[in-house]
Design a protein around this motif. Structure first.
Motif, PDB file in Angstrom:
ATOM      1  N   LEU A 160     -51.557  -8.214 -64.687  1.00  0.00           N
ATOM      2  CA  LEU A 160     -53.010  -8.240 -64.540  1.00  0.00           C
ATOM      3  C   LEU A 160     -53.398  -8.399 -63.068  1.00  0.00           C
ATOM      4  CD1 LEU A 160     -54.050 -10.514 -67.561  1.00  0.00           C
ATOM      5  CD2 LEU A 160     -54.123  -8.019 -67.409  1.00  0.00           C
ATOM      6  N   ASP A 161     -54.465  -7.741 -62.708  1.00  0.00           N
ATOM      7  CA  ASP A 161     -55.013  -7.816 -61.349  1.00  0.00           C
ATOM      8  C   ASP A 161     -55.633  -9.194 -61.150  1.00  0.00           C
ATOM      9  OD1 ASP A 161     -56.228  -7.523 -58.919  1.00  0.00           O
ATOM     10  OD2 ASP A 161     -57.211  -5.617 -59.408  1.00  0.00           O
ATOM     11  N   PRO A 162     -55.240  -9.935 -60.105  1.00  0.00           N
ATOM     12  CA  PRO A 162     -55.821 -11.269 -59.891  1.00  0.00           C
ATOM     13  C   PRO A 162     -57.320 -11.220 -59.665  1.00  0.00           C
ATOM     14  CG  PRO A 162     -53.824 -10.986 -58.583  1.00  0.00           C
ATOM     15  CD  PRO A 162     -54.165  -9.638 -59.136  1.00  0.00           C
ATOM     16  N   GLY A 220     -44.283 -11.659 -66.511  1.00  0.00           N
ATOM     17  CA  GLY A 220     -44.552 -13.084 -66.324  1.00  0.00           C
ATOM     18  C   GLY A 220     -45.053 -13.765 -67.569  1.00  0.00           C
ATOM     19  N   GLY A 221     -45.097 -13.063 -68.669  1.00  0.00           N
ATOM     20  CA  GLY A 221     -45.561 -13.654 -69.916  1.00  0.00           C
ATOM     21  C   GLY A 221     -47.060 -13.649 -70.077  1.00  0.00           C
ATOM     22  N   HIS A 222     -47.756 -12.919 -69.238  1.00  0.00           N
ATOM     23  CA  HIS A 222     -49.212 -12.855 -69.355  1.00  0.00           C
ATOM     24  C   HIS A 222     -49.597 -11.794 -70.376  1.00  0.00           C
ATOM     25  CE1 HIS A 222     -48.403 -14.426 -65.253  1.00  0.00           C
ATOM     26  NE2 HIS A 222     -49.361 -15.286 -65.591  1.00  0.00           N
ATOM     27  N   ILE A 225     -52.404  -6.937 -73.813  1.00  0.00           N
ATOM     28  CA  ILE A 225     -53.262  -6.593 -74.945  1.00  0.00           C
ATOM     29  C   ILE A 225     -52.934  -7.542 -76.082  1.00  0.00           C
ATOM     30  CG2 ILE A 225     -53.494  -4.158 -74.331  1.00  0.00           C
ATOM     31  CD1 ILE A 225     -51.390  -3.559 -76.477  1.00  0.00           C
ATOM     32  N   ALA A 226     -53.891  -7.806 -76.952  1.00  0.00           N
ATOM     33  CA  ALA A 226     -53.702  -8.682 -78.112  1.00  0.00           C
ATOM     34  C   ALA A 226     -54.588  -8.191 -79.227  1.00  0.00           C
ATOM     35  CB  ALA A 226     -54.016 -10.135 -77.753  1.00  0.00           C
ATOM     36  N   ASP A 227     -53.991  -7.485 -80.164  1.00  0.00           N
ATOM     37  CA  ASP A 227     -54.738  -6.964 -81.314  1.00  0.00           C
ATOM     38  C   ASP A 227     -54.693  -8.002 -82.432  1.00  0.00           C
ATOM     39  OD1 ASP A 227     -56.057  -5.360 -83.114  1.00  0.00           O
ATOM     40  OD2 ASP A 227     -54.206  -4.424 -83.798  1.00  0.00           O
ATOM     41  N   SER A 228     -55.309  -9.171 -82.183  1.00  0.00           N
ATOM     42  CA  SER A 228     -55.290 -10.230 -83.177  1.00  0.00           C
ATOM     43  C   SER A 228     -56.468 -11.151 -82.952  1.00  0.00           C
ATOM     44  CB  SER A 228     -53.989 -11.041 -83.087  1.00  0.00           C
ATOM     45  OG  SER A 228     -54.054 -12.182 -83.910  1.00  0.00           O
ATOM     46  N   PRO A 229     -57.187 -11.510 -83.984  1.00  0.00           N
ATOM     47  CA  PRO A 229     -58.285 -12.472 -83.851  1.00  0.00           C
ATOM     48  C   PRO A 229     -57.798 -13.912 -83.811  1.00  0.00           C
ATOM     49  CG  PRO A 229     -58.126 -11.767 -86.124  1.00  0.00           C
ATOM     50  CD  PRO A 229     -57.091 -10.997 -85.372  1.00  0.00           C
ATOM     51  N   LEU A 230     -56.491 -14.127 -84.020  1.00  0.00           N
ATOM     52  CA  LEU A 230     -55.943 -15.476 -84.099  1.00  0.00           C
ATOM     53  C   LEU A 230     -55.591 -15.975 -82.720  1.00  0.00           C
ATOM     54  CD1 LEU A 230     -53.549 -14.910 -87.127  1.00  0.00           C
ATOM     55  CD2 LEU A 230     -55.879 -15.780 -87.179  1.00  0.00           C
ATOM     56  N   ARG A 231     -55.593 -17.294 -82.581  1.00  0.00           N
ATOM     57  CA  ARG A 231     -55.168 -17.914 -81.330  1.00  0.00           C
ATOM     58  C   ARG A 231     -53.648 -18.049 -81.389  1.00  0.00           C
ATOM     59  NH1 ARG A 231     -59.051 -20.305 -78.348  1.00  0.00           N
ATOM     60  NH2 ARG A 231     -57.526 -21.756 -77.452  1.00  0.00           N
ATOM     61  N   LEU A 232     -52.969 -17.358 -80.487  1.00  0.00           N
ATOM     62  CA  LEU A 232     -51.519 -17.270 -80.538  1.00  0.00           C
ATOM     63  C   LEU A 232     -50.908 -18.016 -79.367  1.00  0.00           C
ATOM     64  CD1 LEU A 232     -51.240 -13.492 -81.413  1.00  0.00           C
ATOM     65  CD2 LEU A 232     -51.288 -15.430 -82.977  1.00  0.00           C
ATOM     66  N   ASN A 233     -49.758 -18.618 -79.628  1.00  0.00           N
ATOM     67  CA  ASN A 233     -48.990 -19.332 -78.603  1.00  0.00           C
ATOM     68  C   ASN A 233     -47.931 -18.382 -78.069  1.00  0.00           C
ATOM     69  OD1 ASN A 233     -47.302 -21.009 -77.089  1.00  0.00           O
ATOM     70  ND2 ASN A 233     -47.702 -22.779 -78.423  1.00  0.00           N
ATOM     71  N   LYS A 234     -48.092 -17.974 -76.809  1.00  0.00           N
ATOM     72  CA  LYS A 234     -47.165 -16.978 -76.259  1.00  0.00           C
ATOM     73  C   LYS A 234     -45.748 -17.528 -76.150  1.00  0.00           C
ATOM     74  CE  LYS A 234     -47.887 -18.098 -71.371  1.00  0.00           C
ATOM     75  NZ  LYS A 234     -48.236 -17.557 -70.057  1.00  0.00           N
ATOM     76  N   ASP A 235     -45.608 -18.856 -75.942  1.00  0.00           N
ATOM     77  CA  ASP A 235     -44.270 -19.428 -75.818  1.00  0.00           C
ATOM     78  C   ASP A 235     -43.496 -19.277 -77.122  1.00  0.00           C
ATOM     79  OD1 ASP A 235     -44.787 -20.154 -73.215  1.00  0.00           O
ATOM     80  OD2 ASP A 235     -45.590 -22.121 -73.775  1.00  0.00           O
ATOM     81  N   ILE A 236     -44.189 -19.438 -78.242  1.00  0.00           N
ATOM     82  CA  ILE A 236     -43.525 -19.270 -79.549  1.00  0.00           C
ATOM     83  C   ILE A 236     -43.223 -17.802 -79.799  1.00  0.00           C
ATOM     84  CG2 ILE A 236     -43.826 -19.543 -82.038  1.00  0.00           C
ATOM     85  CD1 ILE A 236     -45.489 -22.008 -81.485  1.00  0.00           C
ATOM     86  N   LEU A 237     -44.148 -16.927 -79.445  1.00  0.00           N
ATOM     87  CA  LEU A 237     -43.959 -15.499 -79.702  1.00  0.00           C
ATOM     88  C   LEU A 237     -42.799 -14.942 -78.888  1.00  0.00           C
ATOM     89  CD1 LEU A 237     -47.660 -14.286 -79.794  1.00  0.00           C
ATOM     90  CD2 LEU A 237     -46.157 -14.753 -81.724  1.00  0.00           C
ATOM     91  N   SER A 259     -39.461  -3.366 -72.803  1.00  0.00           N
ATOM     92  CA  SER A 259     -39.371  -2.036 -72.209  1.00  0.00           C
ATOM     93  C   SER A 259     -38.434  -2.078 -71.000  1.00  0.00           C
ATOM     94  CB  SER A 259     -40.765  -1.550 -71.797  1.00  0.00           C
ATOM     95  OG  SER A 259     -40.661  -0.329 -71.095  1.00  0.00           O
ATOM     96  N   GLU A 260     -37.511  -1.112 -70.958  1.00  0.00           N
ATOM     97  CA  GLU A 260     -36.615  -1.028 -69.811  1.00  0.00           C
ATOM     98  C   GLU A 260     -37.328  -0.497 -68.571  1.00  0.00           C
ATOM     99  OE1 GLU A 260     -33.337   1.348 -70.921  1.00  0.00           O
ATOM    100  OE2 GLU A 260     -32.577  -0.054 -72.448  1.00  0.00           O
ATOM    101  N   LEU A 261     -38.414   0.257 -68.762  1.00  0.00           N
ATOM    102  CA  LEU A 261     -39.139   0.828 -67.623  1.00  0.00           C
ATOM    103  C   LEU A 261     -40.015  -0.203 -66.932  1.00  0.00           C
ATOM    104  CD1 LEU A 261     -40.182   4.267 -69.164  1.00  0.00           C
ATOM    105  CD2 LEU A 261     -38.299   3.804 -67.579  1.00  0.00           C
ATOM    106  N   SER A 262     -40.694  -1.043 -67.724  1.00  0.00           N
ATOM    107  CA  SER A 262     -41.656  -1.967 -67.143  1.00  0.00           C
ATOM    108  C   SER A 262     -41.208  -3.413 -67.179  1.00  0.00           C
ATOM    109  CB  SER A 262     -42.999  -1.832 -67.872  1.00  0.00           C
ATOM    110  OG  SER A 262     -42.842  -2.202 -69.230  1.00  0.00           O
ATOM    111  N   GLY A 263     -40.271  -3.730 -68.063  1.00  0.00           N
ATOM    112  CA  GLY A 263     -39.901  -5.130 -68.240  1.00  0.00           C
ATOM    113  C   GLY A 263     -40.895  -5.902 -69.067  1.00  0.00           C
ATOM    114  N   TRP A 264     -41.929  -5.216 -69.600  1.00  0.00           N
ATOM    115  CA  TRP A 264     -42.903  -5.875 -70.439  1.00  0.00           C
ATOM    116  C   TRP A 264     -42.358  -6.009 -71.865  1.00  0.00           C
ATOM    117  CZ3 TRP A 264     -48.238  -3.303 -68.939  1.00  0.00           C
ATOM    118  CH2 TRP A 264     -48.500  -3.584 -67.581  1.00  0.00           C
TER     119      TRP A 264
END
Length: 587
Positions: A160-162, A220-222, A225-237, A259-264
């Motif tokens: 994400l752009d700061p 970096g774990g940021h 996109i998030a196609d979910s109305p729920l509040r999700l914990n990224k550390d658990i995911l 992804s091997e191209l982006s590391g995302w």
């Protein structure tokens, strides 16, 4: 207890046994089928989820490759290469040169949707495009720039752009081709976050089903996109140790792909209930099948148990009727071979027993007539006693005292045996000892000086009840087989004493005769046990008679005859009886 016993019938046992077996079999099959099909349904659902993840990841990688290709074209553009080389040589670009360069670069932005801007920087972080004086190290963190340097010309997807959270930044180091790929600057791409929105595409391919929730995280774990109305914990995911997560009380199956191209990292969440939505239908089908199968088997078991037990019940009723008269044949027929054979065997037994009853009845009549004639032919006991008393008085008048005493002893002996009522089967040990003493006196007259005898009894034992004529046969056996068979004088001792067993009295008759060896003793024991007369004449009749009556009167409460004998050392015969016993035959 009687009600419980009434249920314990063959019919109920067959019925309950068949039902238990059927329930166990149906339950085992149902559980096995449920487990196996559940595993297959879950595996199929998981394959579908993984297939969706692979397809989505492929589309995402295609986007990354499209951007990477665009960035490669821009960085290798001849004008870009030329202007950056000019900057490397220390010749700063004029404003007009930067404008012409901007027009060239913007022509590439038309090849991809979602691109906000393409920014070009020199190696010393000065921005050439857009046309302002912003420094690269002021625009993004320094570690992002260092990461681009390490990749040496490969595209780096930062995140994400700061300055604008709605855009995503990717940077690559620009290398001069004609100068041995020398580092000459940086090309930075700003692209809209919605560019990576893939939910609509995946849902469209699955028939409009939007079960899956898709989330995209940068290196970096940021969250991108998030196609979910729920509040999700990224550390658990992003935890690689878990294949499922629970969110707001609902369990989701998690599939991750980097992804091997982006590391995302792409995360797809699917509700676990969708993987088992067919299991409830399967469970209902199994329960219905078990219920229907159990009901059918219940009916069949009832009919079968009735077919088996009805002929048996009819046979039982026929057998119970035999208590009221002659045995009756069972007229029922059965189609079952075993039951038919059982009924046929019972009818044969009835015919045989009716015939035997008739024969026994006729024999009883004949025996009764014979006994009546025998009774009529018996000598009147009173005549016998009167005659013996007449002998006694005649001998007494002539001074034959010894003979008179013997006649008197014989009269007492006969009076004990004959003159008692048949109903008087029990006497006392004192009566038996007195009777044995009379027998000793008579035998003493017969054997003269060859017989010596002794009676050893305490007064306390004289009142103990005992069946009639239990001791005299043992005394007779001792005299006949102990004294008479010896060439020398012999001694017979009758001993009544307390037994080692508390509450019992032991009766022992011993003689000093020739005795018996082990073979003869074993033969005598076998004769007593089997009631077989294996001796010549009347030898052994008395012992067998005593042994048999001990069993009949006392059953297991008294010991049988015990015989101790050694060759040349005489013989002792003994038995034990309880001191207190209800007189009468023990049946």
């Amino acid at each position: 207890m009687n009600k419980l016993h009434g249920w314990n019938t063959l019919r109920n046992q067959i019925f309950i046994g068949f039902m238990l077996v059927m329930i166990i079999v149906l339950t085992a099959i149902g559980v096995f089928t449920y487990n196996q099909v559940s595993v297959l349904l879950r595996a199929s659902a998981e394959r579908h989820i993984k297939q969706t993840a692979v397809q989505t990841t492929g589309k995402l990688d295609a986007l990354f490759q499209q951007i990477d290709s665009l960035m490669m074209q821009v960085s290798t553009n001849s004008l870009v290469q030329k202007k950056l080389a000019q900057e490397m040589d220390g010749q700063m670009l004029s404003f007009s040169e930067r404008q012409s360069l901007q027009e060239e670069v913007r022509s590439y932005e038309a090849y991809a949707t979602g691109i906000r801007s393409l920014e070009l920087y020199t190696s010393d972080y000065r921005r050439l495009l857009p046309l302002d004086d912003v420094q690269l190290n002021d625009r993004v963190p320094k570690d992002w720039v260092e990461l681009a340097d390490k990749q040496k010309g490969r595209l780096v997807w930062i995140g994400l752009d700061p300055l604008d959270p709605n855009t995503v930044i990717a940077i690559r180091s620009v290398r001069l081709i004609d100068r041995s790929y020398m580092h000459a600057g940086y090309l930075m791409l700003r692209i809209d976050r919605n560019y990576f929105e893939l939910t609509g595409t995946a849902a469209g391919e699955s028939g409009g089903d939007s079960r899956e929730m898709m989330l995209l995280f940068d290196g970096g774990g940021h969250e991108i996109i998030a196609d979910s109305p729920l509040r999700l914990n990224k550390d658990i995911l992003l935890d690689m140790d878990h294949d499922s997560v629970t969110i707001d009380g609902e369990t989701f199956i998690e599939v991750r792909h980097q992804s091997e191209l982006s590391g995302w990292t792409l995360v797809i969440l699917t509700p676990a209930r969708y993987t088992t939505e067919g299991i409830s239908v399967l469970r209902t089908a199994i329960f219905v099948s078990i219920a229907v199968g159990g009901l059918l088997f219940l009916i069949c078991s009832f009919i079968l148990s009735t077919m088996i037990t009805r002929p048996i019940l009819n046979l039982i009723r026929t057998m119970r009727g035999a208590r009221f008269g002659t045995l009756q044949r069972n007229p029922d027929k059965s189609s079952t071979m075993e039951l038919m054979e059982l009924n046929h065997t019972y009818n044969q037994m009835v015919d045989s027993m009716n015939e035997m009853i008739q024969v026994v009845y006729q024999k009883e009549i004949i025996q009764s007539r014979t006994e009546l004639k025998a009774l009529q032919a018996q000598i009147n006991p009173h005549f016998l006693f009167n005659t013996l008393e007449a002998f006694f008085w005649a001998l007494d008048e002539k001074g034959e005292d010894e003979l008179a005493d013997n006649v008197l002893a014989m009269s007492g002996l006969f009076r004990y045996v004959i003159n008692r009522s048949d109903d008087v089967e029990w006497v006392t040990i004192g009566d038996e000892v007195d009777h044995a003493e009379l027998y000793f006196k008579i035998m003493e007259m017969r054997l003269i000086d060859r017989l010596e005898w002794k009676i050893d009894i305490e007064e306390a034992f004289r009142h103990i009840p005992i069946p009639k004529l239990m001791i005299q046969p043992l005394v007779e056996n001792a005299i006949m087989h102990g004294v008479e068979k010896s060439n020398e004088p012999g001694t017979v001792v009758l001993s009544i004493q307390a037994s080692d067993r508390e509450g019992y009295t032991k009766v022992t008759v011993s003689d000093s005769g020739p005795g018996m060896d082990e073979d003869k003793l074993s033969e005598l024991y076998n004769t007593l046990q089997t009631d077989e007369m294996q001796h010549s004449g009347k030898q052994g009749i008395g012992l067998i008679n005593v042994e048999r009556r001990l069993r009949l009167y006392y059953d297991s409460k008294a010991s049988g005859l015990t015989i101790e004998s050694q060759l040349g050392q005489g013989t002792s015969i003994m038995f034990e009886i309880p001191n207190e016993f209800q007189g009468g035959l023990n049946t």
